[in-house]
Scaffold this motif. Structure first.
Motif, mmCIF file in Angstrom:
data_model
loop_
_atom_site.group_PDB
_atom_site.id
_atom_site.type_symbol
_atom_site.label_atom_id
_atom_site.label_comp_id
_atom_site.label_asym_id
_atom_site.label_seq_id
_atom_site.Cartn_x
_atom_site.Cartn_y
_atom_site.Cartn_z
ATOM 1 N N GLY A 74 -14.161 6.328 5.556
ATOM 2 C CA GLY A 74 -13.810 5.532 4.386
ATOM 3 C C GLY A 74 -12.548 5.991 3.674
ATOM 4 O O GLY A 74 -11.948 5.227 2.924
ATOM 5 N N THR A 75 -12.138 7.228 3.937
ATOM 6 C CA THR A 75 -10.988 7.775 3.204
ATOM 7 C C THR A 75 -9.800 8.152 4.080
ATOM 8 O O THR A 75 -8.707 8.393 3.554
ATOM 9 C CB THR A 75 -11.413 9.032 2.423
ATOM 10 O OG1 THR A 75 -11.973 9.985 3.331
ATOM 11 C CG2 THR A 75 -12.423 8.686 1.351
ATOM 12 N N LEU A 102 -5.872 0.878 2.497
ATOM 13 C CA LEU A 102 -6.355 -0.188 3.374
ATOM 14 C C LEU A 102 -5.147 -1.007 3.800
ATOM 15 O O LEU A 102 -4.437 -1.581 2.965
ATOM 16 C CB LEU A 102 -7.362 -1.060 2.602
ATOM 17 C CG LEU A 102 -8.225 -1.993 3.402
ATOM 18 C CD1 LEU A 102 -9.110 -1.209 4.378
ATOM 19 C CD2 LEU A 102 -9.097 -2.832 2.487
ATOM 20 N N GLU A 118 -6.257 -4.841 7.903
ATOM 21 C CA GLU A 118 -7.644 -4.445 7.667
ATOM 22 C C GLU A 118 -8.256 -5.292 6.553
ATOM 23 O O GLU A 118 -9.401 -5.732 6.637
ATOM 24 C CB GLU A 118 -7.730 -2.967 7.264
ATOM 25 C CG GLU A 118 -7.434 -1.996 8.357
ATOM 26 C CD GLU A 118 -7.574 -0.571 7.862
ATOM 27 O OE1 GLU A 118 -8.572 0.074 8.232
ATOM 28 O OE2 GLU A 118 -6.701 -0.100 7.107
ATOM 29 N N ALA A 119 -7.477 -5.514 5.502
ATOM 30 C CA ALA A 119 -7.960 -6.322 4.386
ATOM 31 C C ALA A 119 -8.269 -7.741 4.848
ATOM 32 O O ALA A 119 -9.290 -8.325 4.462
ATOM 33 C CB ALA A 119 -6.930 -6.336 3.260
ATOM 34 N N GLY A 169 -11.602 -7.847 6.524
ATOM 35 C CA GLY A 169 -12.688 -7.875 5.551
ATOM 36 C C GLY A 169 -12.822 -9.219 4.876
ATOM 37 O O GLY A 169 -13.941 -9.735 4.697
ATOM 38 N N THR A 228 -17.792 -2.221 1.885
ATOM 39 C CA THR A 228 -16.840 -1.186 1.499
ATOM 40 C C THR A 228 -15.843 -0.953 2.632
ATOM 41 O O THR A 228 -15.998 -1.488 3.735
ATOM 42 C CB THR A 228 -17.567 0.138 1.202
ATOM 43 O OG1 THR A 228 -18.210 0.573 2.409
ATOM 44 C CG2 THR A 228 -18.597 -0.027 0.101
ATOM 45 N N THR A 229 -14.851 -0.136 2.334
ATOM 46 C CA THR A 229 -13.880 0.243 3.368
ATOM 47 C C THR A 229 -14.583 0.932 4.528
ATOM 48 O O THR A 229 -14.247 0.693 5.691
ATOM 49 C CB THR A 229 -12.800 1.166 2.765
ATOM 50 O OG1 THR A 229 -12.161 0.483 1.694
ATOM 51 C CG2 THR A 229 -11.778 1.558 3.798
ATOM 52 N N ARG A 254 -14.416 -0.440 8.366
ATOM 53 C CA ARG A 254 -13.888 0.367 9.466
ATOM 54 C C ARG A 254 -14.973 0.745 10.471
ATOM 55 O O ARG A 254 -14.694 0.894 11.660
ATOM 56 C CB ARG A 254 -13.209 1.621 8.907
ATOM 57 C CG ARG A 254 -11.921 1.303 8.199
ATOM 58 C CD ARG A 254 -11.284 2.525 7.608
ATOM 59 N NE ARG A 254 -9.989 2.201 7.037
ATOM 60 C CZ ARG A 254 -9.281 3.033 6.299
ATOM 61 N NH1 ARG A 254 -9.743 4.255 6.050
ATOM 62 N NH2 ARG A 254 -8.116 2.669 5.811
ATOM 63 N N THR A 267 -9.423 2.314 12.185
ATOM 64 C CA THR A 267 -8.948 1.244 11.317
ATOM 65 C C THR A 267 -9.660 -0.029 11.739
ATOM 66 O O THR A 267 -10.199 -0.117 12.834
ATOM 67 C CB THR A 267 -7.424 1.062 11.444
ATOM 68 O OG1 THR A 267 -7.103 0.797 12.805
ATOM 69 C CG2 THR A 267 -6.683 2.294 10.973
ATOM 70 N N SER A 268 -9.663 -0.992 10.885
ATOM 71 C CA SER A 268 -10.414 -2.209 11.232
ATOM 72 C C SER A 268 -9.515 -3.256 11.871
ATOM 73 O O SER A 268 -9.558 -4.435 11.523
ATOM 74 C CB SER A 268 -11.130 -2.758 9.995
ATOM 75 O OG SER A 268 -10.216 -2.992 8.958
#
Length: 192
Positions: free
Chosen positions: A63-64, A69, A73-74, A77, A117-118, A122, A168-169
């Motif tokens: 998450g960190t 982000l 990635e955003a 989401g 959440t992040t 991810r 990363t997403s």
């Protein structure tokens, strides 16, 4: 190569009865089964340890790290939230320049059961990266041997590009997963 177990005693200069040949055949088959069981356990131990390494590298501080982000990635989401709101939104995603949308449905599924959440965002792509490792092992083991499969899956587990994209997403990390699954399916189809 198939070895006839009745030939082995005859090569030693002994004559065997039909009962002796049957007992020898049973012993030979039992030995082969035991060897196969040991080989399966070794395979399982190898792939479990490599997959565990891959999971730790991909999930540790997910998450960190990396910080922030990324815009793509955003979008992943936001589009996953859209899937939750609207349901089916098609096979391709226009906001991602026509990429296949399959990984977004998986992210939406995680968003349904976990906090949005992040880390969860991810995690959806990290799981694709983690599951790719045993698929690669299985594919290379069927094409080559256990040694090649172990080195290939270990190399994939620590390769920077695969590690980075798993953390990363970015939906592109699902491609190696699909490639390994197709490669394994094709190899199994060709063998049978």
């Amino acid at each position: 190569m198939h070895i006839d177990p009745t030939i082995i005693p005859a090569q030693l200069g002994r004559r065997t009865s039909p009962a002796g040949r049957a007992a020898s055949a049973i012993n030979f088959r039992a030995h082969r089964l035991a060897s196969a069981a040991v080989a399966a356990r070794v395979d399982l131990a190898i792939i479990a340890s490599i997959t565990l390494l891959a999971a730790v590298l991909r999930i540790w501080h997910l998450g960190t790290a990396p910080l922030g982000l990324h815009g793509d990635e955003a979008w992943t989401g936001l589009d996953a939230r859209r899937v939750l709101r609207e349901g089916w939104i098609g096979p391709y995603l226009m906001s991602a320049v026509g990429q296949p949308i399959g990984p977004l449905y998986f992210t939406a599924l995680l968003f349904k059961f976990m906090p949005q959440t992040t880390f969860t965002l991810r995690l959806s792509m990290a799981l694709f990266g983690i599951v790719t490792i045993p698929l690669a092992y299985a594919a290379f083991a069927t094409m080559f041997n256990r040694t090649v499969a172990a080195f290939a899956s270990l190399l994939l587990a620590v390769m920077m590009w695969h590690l980075h994209l798993s953390r990363t997403s970015f939906m592109v990390i699902s491609w190696p997963f699909v490639e390994m699954a197709v490669l394994l399916a094709l190899r199994n189809a060709m063998r049978h």
